[in-house]
Write a protein that holds these residues in place. Structure first.
Motif, PDB file in Angstrom:
ATOM      1  N   ALA A 255       0.823  -1.212   0.000  1.00  0.00           N
ATOM      2  CA  ALA A 255       0.000   0.000   0.000  1.00  0.00           C
ATOM      3  C   ALA A 255       0.854   1.257   0.000  1.00  0.00           C
ATOM      4  O   ALA A 255       0.563   2.227  -0.679  1.00  0.00           O
ATOM      5  CB  ALA A 255      -0.936  -0.008   1.207  1.00  0.00           C
ATOM      6  N   ARG A 256       1.948   1.244   0.767  1.00  0.00           N
ATOM      7  CA  ARG A 256       2.770   2.438   0.889  1.00  0.00           C
ATOM      8  C   ARG A 256       3.922   2.473  -0.108  1.00  0.00           C
ATOM      9  O   ARG A 256       4.535   3.508  -0.324  1.00  0.00           O
ATOM     10  CB  ARG A 256       3.350   2.522   2.303  1.00  0.00           C
ATOM     11  N   GLY A 257       4.267   1.354  -0.692  1.00  0.00           N
ATOM     12  CA  GLY A 257       5.433   1.308  -1.555  1.00  0.00           C
ATOM     13  C   GLY A 257       6.707   1.487  -0.750  1.00  0.00           C
ATOM     14  O   GLY A 257       7.739   1.921  -1.275  1.00  0.00           O
ATOM     15  N   ASP A 258       6.653   1.165   0.555  1.00  0.00           N
ATOM     16  CA  ASP A 258       7.793   1.370   1.448  1.00  0.00           C
ATOM     17  C   ASP A 258       8.939   0.436   1.092  1.00  0.00           C
ATOM     18  O   ASP A 258       8.752  -0.755   0.853  1.00  0.00           O
ATOM     19  CB  ASP A 258       7.349   1.128   2.892  1.00  0.00           C
ATOM     20  N   GLU A 259      10.156   0.980   1.057  1.00  0.00           N
ATOM     21  CA  GLU A 259      11.318   0.176   0.656  1.00  0.00           C
ATOM     22  C   GLU A 259      11.548  -1.006   1.594  1.00  0.00           C
ATOM     23  O   GLU A 259      11.896  -2.095   1.150  1.00  0.00           O
ATOM     24  CB  GLU A 259      12.573   1.053   0.612  1.00  0.00           C
ATOM     25  N   THR A 260      11.342  -0.799   2.895  1.00  0.00           N
ATOM     26  CA  THR A 260      11.535  -1.892   3.847  1.00  0.00           C
ATOM     27  C   THR A 260      10.604  -3.046   3.548  1.00  0.00           C
ATOM     28  O   THR A 260      11.006  -4.217   3.579  1.00  0.00           O
ATOM     29  CB  THR A 260      11.307  -1.393   5.285  1.00  0.00           C
ATOM     30  N   ASP A 261       9.344  -2.738   3.240  1.00  0.00           N
ATOM     31  CA  ASP A 261       8.389  -3.798   2.889  1.00  0.00           C
ATOM     32  C   ASP A 261       8.851  -4.551   1.648  1.00  0.00           C
ATOM     33  O   ASP A 261       8.753  -5.780   1.574  1.00  0.00           O
ATOM     34  CB  ASP A 261       7.006  -3.201   2.626  1.00  0.00           C
ATOM     35  N   ARG A 262       9.352  -3.819   0.653  1.00  0.00           N
ATOM     36  CA  ARG A 262       9.809  -4.475  -0.574  1.00  0.00           C
ATOM     37  C   ARG A 262      10.998  -5.380  -0.299  1.00  0.00           C
ATOM     38  O   ARG A 262      11.073  -6.503  -0.815  1.00  0.00           O
ATOM     39  CB  ARG A 262      10.165  -3.420  -1.625  1.00  0.00           C
ATOM     40  N   ILE A 263      11.941  -4.902   0.515  1.00  0.00           N
ATOM     41  CA  ILE A 263      13.127  -5.690   0.824  1.00  0.00           C
ATOM     42  C   ILE A 263      12.748  -6.974   1.543  1.00  0.00           C
ATOM     43  O   ILE A 263      13.186  -8.068   1.180  1.00  0.00           O
ATOM     44  CB  ILE A 263      14.114  -4.866   1.673  1.00  0.00           C
ATOM     45  N   VAL A 264      11.911  -6.852   2.577  1.00  0.00           N
ATOM     46  CA  VAL A 264      11.494  -8.044   3.330  1.00  0.00           C
ATOM     47  C   VAL A 264      10.750  -9.017   2.421  1.00  0.00           C
ATOM     48  O   VAL A 264      10.978 -10.233   2.463  1.00  0.00           O
ATOM     49  CB  VAL A 264      10.629  -7.643   4.542  1.00  0.00           C
TER      50      VAL A 264
ATOM     51  N   ALA B 260       9.287 -13.383  -2.486  1.00  0.00           N
ATOM     52  CA  ALA B 260       8.419 -12.815  -3.519  1.00  0.00           C
ATOM     53  C   ALA B 260       9.196 -12.674  -4.825  1.00  0.00           C
ATOM     54  O   ALA B 260      10.395 -12.432  -4.823  1.00  0.00           O
ATOM     55  CB  ALA B 260       7.887 -11.453  -3.077  1.00  0.00           C
ATOM     56  N   ASP B 261       8.512 -12.836  -5.943  1.00  0.00           N
ATOM     57  CA  ASP B 261       9.158 -12.719  -7.250  1.00  0.00           C
ATOM     58  C   ASP B 261       9.164 -11.288  -7.762  1.00  0.00           C
ATOM     59  O   ASP B 261      10.034 -10.910  -8.549  1.00  0.00           O
ATOM     60  CB  ASP B 261       8.441 -13.621  -8.265  1.00  0.00           C
ATOM     61  N   ASP B 262       8.201 -10.484  -7.334  1.00  0.00           N
ATOM     62  CA  ASP B 262       8.129  -9.102  -7.776  1.00  0.00           C
ATOM     63  C   ASP B 262       7.172  -8.377  -6.848  1.00  0.00           C
ATOM     64  O   ASP B 262       6.520  -8.994  -5.991  1.00  0.00           O
ATOM     65  CB  ASP B 262       7.635  -9.029  -9.221  1.00  0.00           C
ATOM     66  N   TYR B 263       7.094  -7.073  -6.980  1.00  0.00           N
ATOM     67  CA  TYR B 263       6.202  -6.285  -6.141  1.00  0.00           C
ATOM     68  C   TYR B 263       5.651  -5.120  -6.944  1.00  0.00           C
ATOM     69  O   TYR B 263       6.223  -4.696  -7.946  1.00  0.00           O
ATOM     70  CB  TYR B 263       6.931  -5.761  -4.899  1.00  0.00           C
ATOM     71  N   LEU B 264       4.512  -4.619  -6.475  1.00  0.00           N
ATOM     72  CA  LEU B 264       3.893  -3.436  -7.068  1.00  0.00           C
ATOM     73  C   LEU B 264       3.292  -2.587  -5.959  1.00  0.00           C
ATOM     74  O   LEU B 264       2.646  -3.131  -5.052  1.00  0.00           O
ATOM     75  CB  LEU B 264       2.759  -3.842  -8.025  1.00  0.00           C
TER      76      LEU B 264
ATOM     77  N   ASP C 245      19.592  -4.094  -6.449  1.00  0.00           N
ATOM     78  CA  ASP C 245      20.357  -3.942  -5.212  1.00  0.00           C
ATOM     79  C   ASP C 245      19.717  -4.723  -4.065  1.00  0.00           C
ATOM     80  O   ASP C 245      20.413  -5.279  -3.211  1.00  0.00           O
ATOM     81  CB  ASP C 245      20.459  -2.462  -4.831  1.00  0.00           C
ATOM     82  N   VAL C 246      18.384  -4.762  -4.059  1.00  0.00           N
ATOM     83  CA  VAL C 246      17.679  -5.506  -3.020  1.00  0.00           C
ATOM     84  C   VAL C 246      17.976  -6.996  -3.145  1.00  0.00           C
ATOM     85  O   VAL C 246      18.246  -7.686  -2.155  1.00  0.00           O
ATOM     86  CB  VAL C 246      16.162  -5.249  -3.111  1.00  0.00           C
ATOM     87  N   HIS C 247      17.964  -7.504  -4.374  1.00  0.00           N
ATOM     88  CA  HIS C 247      18.252  -8.925  -4.575  1.00  0.00           C
ATOM     89  C   HIS C 247      19.715  -9.249  -4.236  1.00  0.00           C
ATOM     90  O   HIS C 247      20.004 -10.323  -3.681  1.00  0.00           O
ATOM     91  CB  HIS C 247      17.951  -9.314  -6.024  1.00  0.00           C
TER      92      HIS C 247
END
Length: 250
Positions: free
Chosen positions: A91-100, A106-110, A211-213
């Protein structure tokens, strides 16, 4: 806006949407079904995890915020039994959420501000890659392709990794990145080159999720970005897999 072409390879491509926003689920269903997808929905975390593991799916669209248990917990449960492609919504597009999310498998995020076209492009990318990954599996006796660098081994035919002769659990994207780095051991690979090495993955050329991967790979390899044994960052250039017998330049 011109009509989108139907799902490219399977008129019954099965998608599970796990999201408590029923209106959004309906919009996703209404958009995808005319394109050749069948869309099922679950609105709670526990039930979504169970259904994701109980039935065959081409992909799962998973929201982060769910009643019962959150999307991270759903992802952990599913990854114990299944490698189904999972596209996470934040919902927020927060970087921490994407990294975790990416580190958990997860294969991808939006972000939830996504457009319908971007959702479709990301969805097609993860389902195509999963199909290709299945296609390359061969009987055990035919395995011949292997990358070895010190204590790290990759079997490219069955896409298995090990560290110190112990299985190493990598997501499909992490496997592709590590294979690309090991194949060009000692040579710098730019982010753009690493993006190109990913199987049918559609990325914006400026997407920093590489970079996250890399960070997730380092964590799983027990590597230190400041004193790397495997993956070294070259500022403004990219990444290089360090030869296990070579000294790392300061």
């Amino acid at each position: 806006m011109p009509a989108e072409p139907p799902a490219p390879s399977d008129a019954l491509t099965r998608i599970l949407v796990i999201d408590d926003d029923r209106k959004l689920c309906g919009l996703i269903r209404d958009y995808l079904e005319p394109l050749g997808y069948t869309v099922a929905m679950e609105h709670r975390g526990p039930e979504g995890a169970e259904r994701a593991m109980a039935e065959p799916w081409h992909a799962v669209i998973l929201d982060l915020m769910l009643p019962g248990c959150d999307g991270f917990e759903v992802l952990r449960r599913v990854r114990v039994k299944s490698q189904v492609p999972i596209l996470m919504l934040t919902a927020r597009g927060d970087e921490t959420d994407r990294i975790v999310g990416l580190e958990t498998g997860a294969d991808d995020y939006l972000p939830k501000t996504f457009s319908a076209r971007e959702l479709l492009a990301r969805l097609r990318a993860v389902t195509r890659r999963a199909t290709l990954n299945q296609a390359v599996k061969v009987p055990q006796e035919q395995l011949v392709s292997e990358l070895v660098a010190g204590t790290v081994k990759l079997n490219l035919d069955v896409r298995e990794a090990s560290l110190n002769d112990r299985p190493l659990s990598l997501t499909p994207v992490e496997f592709d990145i590590l294979a690309a780095l090991m194949k060009s051991r000692g040579r710098i690979r730019s982010r753009e080159e690493l993006i190109e090495s990913l199987r049918d993955r559609q990325y914006d050329v400026y997407d920093r999720s590489i970079d996250v991967h890399i960070a997730a790979l380092r964590r799983k390899l027990g590597d230190d970005a400041h004193e790397p044994r495997f993956i070294r960052t070259v500022r403004s250039a990219g990444y290089v897999f360090v030869h296990p017998l070579a000294k790392t330049p300061s």
